[in-house]
Design a protein around this motif. Structure first.
Motif, PDB file in Angstrom:
ATOM      1  N   THR A  64      -4.926  26.572 -38.291  1.00  0.00           N
ATOM      2  CA  THR A  64      -3.647  26.394 -37.467  1.00  0.00           C
ATOM      3  C   THR A  64      -4.110  25.934 -35.995  1.00  0.00           C
ATOM      4  N   LEU A  65      -3.190  25.405 -35.062  1.00  0.00           N
ATOM      5  CA  LEU A  65      -3.877  24.904 -33.870  1.00  0.00           C
ATOM      6  C   LEU A  65      -2.422  24.590 -33.083  1.00  0.00           C
ATOM      7  N   ALA A  66      -2.522  24.942 -31.667  1.00  0.00           N
ATOM      8  CA  ALA A  66      -1.784  24.855 -30.821  1.00  0.00           C
ATOM      9  C   ALA A  66      -2.438  24.241 -29.329  1.00  0.00           C
ATOM     10  N   PHE A  67      -1.596  23.621 -28.445  1.00  0.00           N
ATOM     11  CA  PHE A  67      -1.990  23.280 -27.264  1.00  0.00           C
ATOM     12  C   PHE A  67      -1.054  24.112 -26.151  1.00  0.00           C
ATOM     13  N   ALA A  68      -1.885  24.405 -25.108  1.00  0.00           N
ATOM     14  CA  ALA A  68      -1.269  25.114 -24.193  1.00  0.00           C
ATOM     15  C   ALA A  68      -1.759  24.575 -22.883  1.00  0.00           C
ATOM     16  N   GLY A  69      -0.740  25.093 -21.484  1.00  0.00           N
ATOM     17  CA  GLY A  69      -1.133  24.675 -20.362  1.00  0.00           C
ATOM     18  C   GLY A  69       0.060  25.251 -19.409  1.00  0.00           C
ATOM     19  N   ARG A  70      -0.029  24.804 -18.156  1.00  0.00           N
ATOM     20  CA  ARG A  70       0.989  25.337 -16.934  1.00  0.00           C
ATOM     21  C   ARG A  70       2.177  24.495 -17.212  1.00  0.00           C
ATOM     22  N   SER A  71       2.196  23.347 -17.607  1.00  0.00           N
ATOM     23  CA  SER A  71       3.292  22.663 -17.852  1.00  0.00           C
ATOM     24  C   SER A  71       3.465  21.919 -19.117  1.00  0.00           C
ATOM     25  N   ALA A  72       4.445  22.475 -19.971  1.00  0.00           N
ATOM     26  CA  ALA A  72       4.661  22.147 -21.318  1.00  0.00           C
ATOM     27  C   ALA A  72       4.996  20.653 -21.268  1.00  0.00           C
ATOM     28  N   SER A  73       5.529  20.091 -20.171  1.00  0.00           N
ATOM     29  CA  SER A  73       5.934  18.701 -20.252  1.00  0.00           C
ATOM     30  C   SER A  73       4.531  17.598 -20.125  1.00  0.00           C
ATOM     31  N   LYS A  74       3.646  18.187 -19.472  1.00  0.00           N
ATOM     32  CA  LYS A  74       2.262  17.394 -19.467  1.00  0.00           C
ATOM     33  C   LYS A  74       1.725  17.655 -20.559  1.00  0.00           C
ATOM     34  N   ALA A  76       2.633  17.966 -23.575  1.00  0.00           N
ATOM     35  CA  ALA A  76       3.517  17.225 -24.708  1.00  0.00           C
ATOM     36  C   ALA A  76       2.945  15.976 -24.156  1.00  0.00           C
ATOM     37  N   GLU A  77       3.074  15.392 -23.156  1.00  0.00           N
ATOM     38  CA  GLU A  77       2.781  14.183 -22.572  1.00  0.00           C
ATOM     39  C   GLU A  77       1.266  13.590 -23.253  1.00  0.00           C
ATOM     40  N   MET A  78       0.476  14.474 -23.221  1.00  0.00           N
ATOM     41  CA  MET A  78      -0.829  14.416 -23.643  1.00  0.00           C
ATOM     42  C   MET A  78      -1.014  14.435 -25.142  1.00  0.00           C
ATOM     43  N   ARG A  79      -0.397  15.482 -25.702  1.00  0.00           N
ATOM     44  CA  ARG A  79      -0.421  15.522 -27.130  1.00  0.00           C
ATOM     45  C   ARG A  79       0.135  14.080 -27.852  1.00  0.00           C
ATOM     46  N   ASN A  80       1.404  13.885 -27.203  1.00  0.00           N
ATOM     47  CA  ASN A  80       2.081  12.536 -27.754  1.00  0.00           C
ATOM     48  C   ASN A  80       1.202  11.324 -27.754  1.00  0.00           C
ATOM     49  N   ARG A  81       0.540  11.405 -26.573  1.00  0.00           N
ATOM     50  CA  ARG A  81      -0.189  10.045 -26.364  1.00  0.00           C
ATOM     51  C   ARG A  81      -1.515   9.885 -27.314  1.00  0.00           C
ATOM     52  N   GLU A  82      -2.000  11.113 -27.533  1.00  0.00           N
ATOM     53  CA  GLU A  82      -3.182  11.212 -28.383  1.00  0.00           C
ATOM     54  C   GLU A  82      -3.016  11.490 -30.082  1.00  0.00           C
ATOM     55  N   PHE A  83      -1.902  11.826 -30.388  1.00  0.00           N
ATOM     56  CA  PHE A  83      -1.796  12.176 -31.636  1.00  0.00           C
ATOM     57  C   PHE A  83      -0.492  11.532 -32.266  1.00  0.00           C
ATOM     58  N   SER A  84       0.216  10.757 -31.666  1.00  0.00           N
ATOM     59  CA  SER A  84       1.391  10.187 -32.002  1.00  0.00           C
ATOM     60  C   SER A  84       1.029   9.291 -33.286  1.00  0.00           C
ATOM     61  N   THR A  91       1.965  19.343 -33.216  1.00  0.00           N
ATOM     62  CA  THR A  91       1.296  20.509 -32.680  1.00  0.00           C
ATOM     63  C   THR A  91       2.086  21.252 -31.640  1.00  0.00           C
ATOM     64  N   PRO A  92       2.221  22.554 -31.998  1.00  0.00           N
ATOM     65  CA  PRO A  92       3.133  23.536 -30.988  1.00  0.00           C
ATOM     66  C   PRO A  92       2.442  23.348 -29.763  1.00  0.00           C
ATOM     67  N   ILE A  93       3.192  23.559 -28.723  1.00  0.00           N
ATOM     68  CA  ILE A  93       2.983  23.807 -27.304  1.00  0.00           C
ATOM     69  C   ILE A  93       3.340  25.225 -26.559  1.00  0.00           C
TER      70      ILE A  93
END
Length: 131
Positions: A64-74, A76-84, A91-93
């Motif tokens: 199982t995998l999740a992505f994390a950072g200071r800004s959920a929107s940023k 999400a933008e990276m995840r959507n660009r790379e994994f759409s 993938t959860p944020i």
């Protein structure tokens, strides 16, 4: 956050905040095998590219995998660009910031492994993640 006149004092404050919330349960209900922290930056991007080209092609259901950072929107933008359009598009944020010891503690509790891809410009508080 911001300019700190006494970095050691700031570290002491962060350490005390970290210690004060030691008994607090994590607000993340799921424990992930791997969390990529700093996923919206350049190193996070490189990690996503590596995962996409190697591990995720072969072992989709093995962890199982999740992505994390200071800004959920940023993140999400990276995840959507790379994994759409892929199986990893949802993938959860998670959110966390080095200037919030409780959020780092929650992040660490949410994973078996946290891969820190956050930039090296972040001051010493990142060491709390491994202490």
């Amino acid at each position: 956050p911001g300019c700190v006149d006494d970095p050691l004092r700031e570290l002491e404050i962060q350490w005390q905040r970290f210690m004060d919330c030691g008994a607090r349960p994590s607000h993340y209900s799921k424990k992930f095998d791997i969390v990529i922290f700093g996923a919206s930056g350049y190193v996070g991007y490189m990690m996503m590219e590596y995962l996409k080209r190697t591990v995720l092609k072969r072992k989709r259901d093995s962890f199982t995998l999740a992505f994390a950072g200071r800004s959920a929107s940023k993140v999400a933008e990276m995840r959507n660009r790379e994994f759409s359009g892929t199986a990893w598009a949802e993938t959860p944020i998670l959110t966390a910031s080095f200037d919030d010891a409780a959020s780092i503690m929650d992040l660490a509790r949410s994973a078996h492994v946290v891969v820190n891809c956050a930039s090296s410009y972040i001051p010493m508080e990142g060491r709390v993640l491994v202490d």
